[in-house]
Write a protein that holds these residues in place. Sequence first.
Motif, PDB file in Angstrom:
ATOM      1  N   GLY A  11       0.876  -1.174   0.000  1.00  0.00           N
ATOM      2  CA  GLY A  11       0.000   0.000   0.000  1.00  0.00           C
ATOM      3  C   GLY A  11       0.915   1.226   0.000  1.00  0.00           C
ATOM      4  O   GLY A  11       2.103   1.140  -0.372  1.00  0.00           O
ATOM      5  N   ASP A  32       2.482  -8.704  -1.411  1.00  0.00           N
ATOM      6  CA  ASP A  32       1.162  -8.144  -1.115  1.00  0.00           C
ATOM      7  C   ASP A  32       0.094  -9.171  -1.463  1.00  0.00           C
ATOM      8  O   ASP A  32       0.110  -9.756  -2.542  1.00  0.00           O
ATOM      9  N   ASN A  36      -5.862  -4.634  -1.102  1.00  0.00           N
ATOM     10  CA  ASN A  36      -5.698  -3.276  -0.591  1.00  0.00           C
ATOM     11  C   ASN A  36      -7.042  -2.591  -0.388  1.00  0.00           C
ATOM     12  O   ASN A  36      -7.819  -2.427  -1.322  1.00  0.00           O
ATOM     13  N   SER A  38      -7.228   0.339   1.700  1.00  0.00           N
ATOM     14  CA  SER A  38      -7.085   1.665   2.277  1.00  0.00           C
ATOM     15  C   SER A  38      -6.466   2.607   1.250  1.00  0.00           C
ATOM     16  O   SER A  38      -7.112   3.554   0.804  1.00  0.00           O
ATOM     17  N   SER A  39      -5.236   2.329   0.857  1.00  0.00           N
ATOM     18  CA  SER A  39      -4.527   3.277  -0.021  1.00  0.00           C
ATOM     19  C   SER A  39      -5.253   3.518  -1.335  1.00  0.00           C
ATOM     20  O   SER A  39      -5.186   4.610  -1.891  1.00  0.00           O
ATOM     21  N   SER A  40      -5.953   2.510  -1.868  1.00  0.00           N
ATOM     22  CA  SER A  40      -6.599   2.734  -3.160  1.00  0.00           C
ATOM     23  C   SER A  40      -8.062   3.171  -3.037  1.00  0.00           C
ATOM     24  O   SER A  40      -8.680   3.563  -4.021  1.00  0.00           O
ATOM     25  N   VAL A 148      -1.722   3.862  -6.919  1.00  0.00           N
ATOM     26  CA  VAL A 148      -1.396   2.522  -6.392  1.00  0.00           C
ATOM     27  C   VAL A 148      -1.199   1.539  -7.551  1.00  0.00           C
ATOM     28  O   VAL A 148      -0.211   0.796  -7.589  1.00  0.00           O
ATOM     29  N   GLN A 152       2.472  -0.050  -8.186  1.00  0.00           N
ATOM     30  CA  GLN A 152       2.615  -1.503  -8.033  1.00  0.00           C
ATOM     31  C   GLN A 152       3.120  -2.124  -9.338  1.00  0.00           C
ATOM     32  O   GLN A 152       3.985  -2.999  -9.337  1.00  0.00           O
TER      33      GLN A 152
END
Length: 345
Positions: A11, A32, A36, A38-40, A148, A152
């Motif tokens: 993240g 990972d 995800n 939160s961040s996205s 993100v 990534q």
Amino acid sequence: MKKSYLIIGAGLAGLTIAYQLKKRGQQVLLLDKGENHSSSIAAGIVNPMVFRRMNKSWRLDDFLPFSETFYKELESLLEVSFYHPIPILRCFSSLQEKQWWLEKSAKREYEDYLHDFQNGNTEHPLLHCEFGMGKVKSAYWINTSVFVENFQKYFLTNNELRVQEFHSGDLFPAEARYEDKIYDGIIFCAGHAQKYLPYFHHLPIEQTKGQVMTIRTNELSETESLNRKCFVLPLGKKLFKVGATYEWNNPTLHATPDGLHDLQDKLSHLFKGSYELIKQDAGIRPTVKDRRPLLGQSDEYNHLYLFNGLGAKGYMMAPLLSLEMAELILEGKEPPMEYNIKRFS
Ligand SMILES: Cc1cc2nc3c(=O)[nH]c(=O)nc-3n(C[C@H](O)[C@H](O)[C@H](O)COP(=O)(O)OP(=O)(O)OC[C@H]3O[C@@H](n4cnc5c(N)ncnc54)[C@H](O)[C@@H]3O)c2cc1C
């Protein structure tokens, strides 16, 4: 000599520390599990102010300029656009707030952030702004899904990111071995999911669920973000993200009817117009009661590190904090006690 680091979680925290280490010539591998939330999901708004008492955000003068340079540098590296400057129109919710605004905006240290007071009601008939409004300058937002996904992808194409769950049974912490490889350091960046891992368990990471909705309307301006009880962020094409709820110690990941009701209620205190609901999302912020992030090295196993607790202002803080994390890992430079995990030892 090139050292190698394993990073758990890709993240905001994991991606930024991986980047800082790689930039300093180190080898990184991110793991990972591809969940995800939160961040996205985050709106990615970087607001220089804390409206509750109309103060500058913590370490604003350090974090803000550093983060802008960082995101612009990344945009050219990744060849995508995700950094968007945008003013925030704060509709005051009380006379007290208006008073604070007038006091603060007269001070020199706020001149880069607070614009003149406006009356609002006639110019913005569809907004609730009976106490007036003020414009916050120097704000911006990060298009978090683009950020993100592309960050990534950058690590994936370099074989530096594996979509794989970290299993603590495969970690031998005393020798920093994971599966059959020994690393110079293992950095935990699992966000709220750190709670489910057996390391750094003494730290008070809280799971603060947040829900947002995306709406479509022709009745709002697309050139500024709005704020009163909630934020309204223009995404383009008449779409707006509205958020967010704060649900403490709630680790469930799905959007709920209660969450939607809360968002619609918050929006009704700001906007009188009509809109169509497009979608609703939920995520979990990793937060800490003292509202300070968590950076540090394990007392028990000195190859293990943690970068977490980014909370509701993660996008402004992560660029500089990830650099401070890299300095801890590579040079042994301890972060200040205010946000060092040692404050909970
Ligand atoms: C609704 C909402 C709105 C927000 N709005 C804003 C905003 O406007 N501005 C702002 O600055 N911040 C905002 N935030 C906060 C921001 O999202 C967080 O500060 C930040 O995303 C935290 O990043 P992180 O990397 O610590 O955690 P995460 O983004 O949760 O990343 C952790 C990663 O670890 C991985 N992981 C976990 N466990 C394992 C495992 N065992 N094995 C492998 N991988 C694992 C997960 O898949 C995940 O990708 C918002 C958050 C929410 C929920």
